[in-house]
Design an enzyme around this catalytic site. Sequence first.
Site, short mmCIF file in Angstrom:
data_model
loop_
_atom_site.label_atom_id
_atom_site.label_comp_id
_atom_site.label_asym_id
_atom_site.label_seq_id
_atom_site.Cartn_x
_atom_site.Cartn_y
_atom_site.Cartn_z
N HIS A 25 0.82 -1.22 0.00
CA HIS A 25 0.00 0.00 0.00
C HIS A 25 0.85 1.27 0.00
CE1 HIS A 25 -3.72 -2.27 1.77
NE2 HIS A 25 -3.21 -2.84 0.69
N ARG A 45 -6.86 4.67 2.55
CA ARG A 45 -6.20 3.35 2.57
C ARG A 45 -5.08 3.29 1.54
NH1 ARG A 45 -7.02 -1.85 0.33
NH2 ARG A 45 -6.66 -3.55 1.80
N TYR A 88 -19.41 3.38 2.51
CA TYR A 88 -20.38 4.14 3.29
C TYR A 88 -20.42 3.61 4.73
CZ TYR A 88 -21.64 4.85 -1.55
OH TYR A 88 -21.58 5.11 -2.89
N ASP A 92 -1.46 3.51 3.37
CA ASP A 92 -1.47 3.17 4.80
C ASP A 92 -0.45 2.09 5.15
OD1 ASP A 92 -2.54 0.75 3.98
OD2 ASP A 92 -4.38 0.91 5.17
N PRO A 100 -10.65 -2.77 1.07
CA PRO A 100 -10.11 -4.06 1.51
C PRO A 100 -10.70 -5.20 0.66
CG PRO A 100 -11.66 -3.19 3.14
CD PRO A 100 -11.58 -2.16 2.03
N THR A 153 -14.28 -6.02 -5.16
CA THR A 153 -13.56 -4.79 -5.47
C THR A 153 -13.17 -4.83 -6.95
OG1 THR A 153 -11.46 -5.81 -4.87
CG2 THR A 153 -12.55 -4.51 -3.16
N GLU A 208 -18.98 -0.15 11.85
CA GLU A 208 -18.76 1.19 11.31
C GLU A 208 -19.56 2.25 12.07
OE1 GLU A 208 -17.70 0.49 6.64
OE2 GLU A 208 -19.80 0.37 7.21
N ALA A 222 -15.26 1.52 5.58
CA ALA A 222 -14.93 1.27 4.17
C ALA A 222 -16.17 1.59 3.36
CB ALA A 222 -14.49 -0.17 3.95
N ASP A 229 -22.32 1.98 6.74
CA ASP A 229 -23.57 1.25 6.55
C ASP A 229 -23.60 -0.12 7.24
OD1 ASP A 229 -21.71 -0.06 5.02
OD2 ASP A 229 -22.62 0.44 3.09
CA LIG Z 1 -19.25 0.36 4.72
#
Ligand SMILES: [Ca+2]
Length: 449
Positions: A153, A237, A280, A172, A257, A346, A316, A278, A282
């Site tokens: 990273h 990140r 939103y 990071d 991630p 991703t 979160e 990561a 949520d």
């Molecule tokens: Ca999230």
Amino acid sequence: MNRITVAVLATLCLVFDVKLDAQQPALGRVVTTGLAGPWEIAWGPDNFLWVTERIGKRIVRVNPETGAKSTVLTLTEAHQDVEQDGLLGLALHPQLLRGADANFVYVFFTYDVDPGPGVTRRGKVRRYTYDAQADMLQNPIDLLSGLPVHNDHVSGRLAFGPDSKLYLSVGDQGSNFGRNYCNPNRAQEIPTAAEVTGQDWTKYQGKLLRLNLDGSIPVDNPTIAGVRSHIYSYGHRNIQGIAFGPDGKVYTAEHGPSTDDEVNLILAGRNYGWPYVAGYKDDKAYVYANWSAAAACPTLRFNGENPSANVPQQKETAWNSPDFVPPIATFFTVDSTYDFRQGTATAALSGMSFYGSGAIPGWANSLLVTSLKFGKIYRLKLNSKGDAVVGSPIELFPSINRYRDIAISPDGRRIYVSADVQGRVTVSPGVISPDLANPGAILEFKEGK
Ligand SMILES: [Ca+2]
Ligand SMILES: [Ca+2]
């Protein structure tokens, strides 16, 4: 497009609500090949493509018509031995070759400060002067050295802003993840005034930096936790793409991630949530598991999707910051029931450009962002204010490659992509291959109508 590609696209459209462009251009032309890890690709005022070779540690000018290459810099002092280090970012001064005595090229690279056989990586922003007669980069001046770099990273995207500042992403370090899972993640940490005065840049990890052209701290950089530093925003990140809108808005593309790659609209001094959030906020598939805080961490086996019970976990929504800014798009957000045996959710977003031209109907005011994992470009249409994405992302130019970065010709009609020399790409759902179609190439795509 071959049959496999169509199948992939159809499946992803169902899962992630992305749309195929009805007027999909044909697969493009190979401009050149044989580049050792082409990383940054930028259109120059000489109508050549300026390319960094991450592994080759060279800067090369490529004629986009003929593919002819000339090496303008070989940077032997760059250190490269893992997937994300080496010669990375490049930014051209907007007055380069325009007679303003500003023939400056800015680069970011990693180097080794360990005098012995070990490796201790750091990062450096350096300015060169381009001598057009000699076709060489000369007169190196170090602008900012000793930046934190580890073996994962790294980020390292460098961009010249419309405000005549340099923007640099610092990753990071892969902390609290993968092989570095027992290292604490410092993306939320802000340096003290004494650390800034002492040029201790340790806490620049997981940040977007903003520099004066001489490397100093701009007086109008934000004050965060009472301290002004090079930090422009934090809680990142691994930012791989930076783009600017016509009114100076700053956008980034960032690796998530196992879910939630992000496209962010950057606001000065604000917090982009990592590692607490990561995508939103949520409480979906991502939960912050702090491996580095687990007792006897090194005895545990890292598993990003299913942390062991000894690892402290935090939802979160248990984290609150008045400075938090959610992304304007994610690739992709999935529910906590998502089965990661299908693969991570991703796209591995990488280079990003703003498309402002009206040359291709419907494209004006869009972000174009590359994907490493799928070998395609996503086009995200912005609203008129540039602060939100309109509709679903459009997929463009698919091939079996890892698209590292993007450049657009000034007439807006040709799109150039640098393709990784190695790595893995998704060829069909759950099928990941190391066989790249055009390793180390630059590809050209044209609007097909
Ligand atoms: Ca999230
Ligand atoms: Ca975020």
